[in-house]
Design an enzyme around this catalytic site. Sequence first.
Site, PDB file in Angstrom:
ATOM      1  N   GLY A  13     -49.712   0.201   7.356  1.00 48.40           N
ATOM      2  CA  GLY A  13     -48.265   0.016   7.495  1.00 48.40           C
ATOM      3  C   GLY A  13     -47.810  -1.143   6.631  1.00 48.40           C
ATOM      4  O   GLY A  13     -48.626  -1.802   5.972  1.00 48.40           O
ATOM      5  N   ILE A 115     -45.924   9.226   5.208  1.00 44.74           N
ATOM      6  CA  ILE A 115     -47.072   9.908   5.825  1.00 44.74           C
ATOM      7  C   ILE A 115     -47.271   9.438   7.262  1.00 44.74           C
ATOM      8  O   ILE A 115     -47.695  10.205   8.132  1.00 44.74           O
ATOM      9  CB  ILE A 115     -48.358   9.694   4.957  1.00 44.74           C
ATOM     10  CG1 ILE A 115     -49.542  10.518   5.460  1.00 44.74           C
ATOM     11  CG2 ILE A 115     -48.765   8.225   4.926  1.00 44.74           C
ATOM     12  CD1 ILE A 115     -49.521  11.933   5.029  1.00 44.74           C
ATOM     13  N   ASP A 116     -46.898   8.177   7.539  1.00 36.04           N
ATOM     14  CA  ASP A 116     -47.014   7.658   8.921  1.00 36.04           C
ATOM     15  C   ASP A 116     -46.071   8.415   9.852  1.00 36.04           C
ATOM     16  O   ASP A 116     -46.440   8.768  10.976  1.00 36.04           O
ATOM     17  CB  ASP A 116     -46.736   6.144   8.964  1.00 36.04           C
ATOM     18  CG  ASP A 116     -45.350   5.761   8.456  1.00 36.04           C
ATOM     19  OD1 ASP A 116     -44.743   6.527   7.673  1.00 36.04           O
ATOM     20  OD2 ASP A 116     -44.865   4.671   8.842  1.00 36.04           O
ATOM     21  N   THR A 193     -26.295 -20.812  18.231  1.00 41.34           N
ATOM     22  CA  THR A 193     -26.714 -19.947  17.119  1.00 41.34           C
ATOM     23  C   THR A 193     -27.919 -19.056  17.462  1.00 41.34           C
ATOM     24  O   THR A 193     -27.853 -17.845  17.239  1.00 41.34           O
ATOM     25  CB  THR A 193     -26.993 -20.813  15.873  1.00 41.34           C
ATOM     26  OG1 THR A 193     -25.817 -21.574  15.590  1.00 41.34           O
ATOM     27  CG2 THR A 193     -27.346 -19.964  14.677  1.00 41.34           C
TER      28      THR A 193
HETATM   29  N1  LIG Z   1     -50.060  -9.643  15.227  1.00 41.40           N
HETATM   30  C1  LIG Z   1     -48.957  -9.085  14.735  1.00 41.40           C
HETATM   31  N2  LIG Z   1     -48.774  -9.033  13.399  1.00 41.40           N
HETATM   32  C2  LIG Z   1     -47.680  -8.459  12.867  1.00 41.40           C
HETATM   33  N3  LIG Z   1     -46.696  -7.913  13.624  1.00 41.40           N
HETATM   34  C3  LIG Z   1     -46.821  -7.938  14.951  1.00 41.40           C
HETATM   35  C4  LIG Z   1     -47.959  -8.517  15.572  1.00 41.40           C
HETATM   36  N4  LIG Z   1     -47.806  -8.359  16.918  1.00 41.40           N
HETATM   37  C5  LIG Z   1     -46.630  -7.738  17.117  1.00 41.40           C
HETATM   38  N5  LIG Z   1     -46.021  -7.482  15.945  1.00 41.40           N
HETATM   39  C6  LIG Z   1     -44.725  -6.823  15.789  1.00 41.40           C
HETATM   40  O1  LIG Z   1     -45.000  -5.561  15.251  1.00 41.40           O
HETATM   41  C7  LIG Z   1     -44.037  -5.210  14.264  1.00 41.40           C
HETATM   42  C8  LIG Z   1     -44.750  -4.451  13.176  1.00 41.40           C
HETATM   43  O2  LIG Z   1     -45.168  -3.260  13.780  1.00 41.40           O
HETATM   44  P1  LIG Z   1     -46.430  -2.453  13.274  1.00 41.40           P
HETATM   45  O3  LIG Z   1     -46.367  -1.165  13.998  1.00 41.40           O
HETATM   46  O4  LIG Z   1     -47.647  -3.265  13.371  1.00 41.40           O
HETATM   47  O5  LIG Z   1     -45.979  -2.332  11.735  1.00 41.40           O
HETATM   48  P2  LIG Z   1     -46.475  -1.489  10.503  1.00 41.40           P
HETATM   49  O6  LIG Z   1     -47.143  -0.267  11.025  1.00 41.40           O
HETATM   50  O7  LIG Z   1     -45.195  -1.219   9.808  1.00 41.40           O
HETATM   51  O8  LIG Z   1     -47.401  -2.353   9.707  1.00 41.40           O
HETATM   52  C9  LIG Z   1     -43.411  -6.506  13.774  1.00 41.40           C
HETATM   53  O9  LIG Z   1     -42.027  -6.277  13.726  1.00 41.40           O
HETATM   54  C10 LIG Z   1     -43.773  -7.535  14.841  1.00 41.40           C
HETATM   55  O10 LIG Z   1     -42.654  -7.934  15.577  1.00 41.40           O
HETATM   56  C1  LIG Z   2     -39.963   4.184   6.703  1.00 43.62           C
HETATM   57  C2  LIG Z   2     -41.276   3.471   6.399  1.00 43.62           C
HETATM   58  C3  LIG Z   2     -40.999   2.298   5.484  1.00 43.62           C
HETATM   59  C4  LIG Z   2     -41.854   2.959   7.717  1.00 43.62           C
HETATM   60  O1  LIG Z   2     -42.960   2.142   7.449  1.00 43.62           O
HETATM   61  P1  LIG Z   2     -43.553   1.096   8.524  1.00 43.62           P
HETATM   62  O2  LIG Z   2     -42.412   0.365   9.104  1.00 43.62           O
HETATM   63  O3  LIG Z   2     -44.212   1.936   9.593  1.00 43.62           O
HETATM   64  O4  LIG Z   2     -44.527   0.264   7.809  1.00 43.62           O
HETATM   65  C5  LIG Z   2     -42.302   4.483   5.773  1.00 43.62           C
HETATM   66  O5  LIG Z   2     -42.453   5.569   6.607  1.00 43.62           O
HETATM   67  C6  LIG Z   2     -41.860   4.956   4.413  1.00 43.62           C
HETATM   68  O6  LIG Z   2     -42.038   4.274   3.426  1.00 43.62           O
HETATM   69  N1  LIG Z   2     -41.243   6.156   4.361  1.00 43.62           N
HETATM   70  C7  LIG Z   2     -40.781   6.787   3.158  1.00 43.62           C
HETATM   71  C8  LIG Z   2     -39.362   7.250   3.279  1.00 43.62           C
HETATM   72  C9  LIG Z   2     -39.111   8.310   4.325  1.00 43.62           C
HETATM   73  O7  LIG Z   2     -39.881   8.459   5.281  1.00 43.62           O
HETATM   74  O8  LIG Z   2     -38.103   9.029   4.194  1.00 43.62           O
HETATM   75  K   LIG Z   3     -45.869   2.610  11.187  1.00 50.83           K
END
Ligand SMILES: Nc1ncnc2c1ncn2[C@@H]1O[C@H](COP(=O)(O)OP(=O)(O)O)[C@@H](O)[C@H]1O
Ligand SMILES: CC(C)(COP(=O)(O)O)[C@@H](O)C(=O)NCCC(=O)O
Ligand SMILES: [K+]
Length: 268
Positions: A13, A115-116, A193
């Site tokens: 991700g 793809i996710d 704030t």
């Molecule tokens: N250890 C961590 N590192 C990074 N993000 C975290 C962590 N724990 C919780 N989060 C939360 O998870 C979110 C990212 O979600 P995640 O599903 O891990 O992202 P991605 O799949 O996009 O890499 C961030 O917005 C953050 O608030």
């Molecule tokens: C929307 C996303 C950035 C989400 O990524 P994530 O937050 O899970 O890291 C990823 O699924 C992406 O790059 N998608 C391509 C554009 C689309 O799904 O239409």
């Molecule tokens: K994801």
Amino acid sequence: MKPQNLWLALEIGNSRLHWGLFTGETLTHTWDTEHISESIIQKLAQCQTLDDVPPEILPGHVRNRQIAPEKTPHPPIFLASVVPDQTAIWQNHPHVRVITLEQIPLLNMYPTLGIDRALALWGAGKKFGFPILVIDAGTALTFTGADANESLLGGAILPGLALQFTTLRQKTAQLPDLEIEIIYLPPRFALNTPEAIQSGIIYTLLAGIQDFCVSWWRLFPDAKIVIKGGDRLLLLKYLQFKFPDIAARLIVEANLIFWGMLEIVRFF
Ligand SMILES: Nc1ncnc2c1ncn2[C@@H]1O[C@H](COP(=O)(O)OP(=O)(O)O)[C@@H](O)[C@H]1O
Ligand SMILES: CC(C)(COP(=O)(O)O)[C@@H](O)C(=O)NCCC(=O)O
Ligand SMILES: [K+]
């Protein structure tokens, strides 16, 4: 995939890496790591067994749970990534097999769909039934729905919870960095704030999630909605305060992408 075979599922991700270790069709361990540097991946490429895998990839707390007998050969890694720079440094690794949209039987996908999102939707539909809506509370927050024909209906993308705080801080001169792990809802009309920022982000995010859920149930009154991603539990807690009826209907499942991958890997 034979029942006893070990394999690793890796989802990359935008914030971090999500790992799952399977024995056949059973998901036995999950953990998250930082994005990995090319030198660590080169080290991994030389590993013969799971024991040799660098700690940046297999942290001590996972290894200590005796995930496999000693000297188990290096398992294959099935990779799904939405971060092209990271994909690039993984894809030449000898054990890595990259999963692409073409391998997912979901109908009506568009070429740039993440793809996710496709895997999470497929995993959710196979596990909980179609129609299905997936909310991914990750770096970005996404909604992705499929109808009863296992066909992508579409969805929406917005900045995720942490990203909204970060953007506000980075693009303004006077707004501070905030801890977002607040347990209770902030006052709606804030007189300082930090609480004004919390109020703005959290109440509009919750209203947005509520609106998407209500719209979904208007289309498919009995269909399920599943929430995943790093902020799923925090958002669920806020929803329980603000929209308890919606929170009560959500399914929380962190491992949707791994279930989606299993549906694909099953045929290898
Ligand atoms: N250890 C961590 N590192 C990074 N993000 C975290 C962590 N724990 C919780 N989060 C939360 O998870 C979110 C990212 O979600 P995640 O599903 O891990 O992202 P991605 O799949 O996009 O890499 C961030 O917005 C953050 O608030
Ligand atoms: C929307 C996303 C950035 C989400 O990524 P994530 O937050 O899970 O890291 C990823 O699924 C992406 O790059 N998608 C391509 C554009 C689309 O799904 O239409
Ligand atoms: K994801």
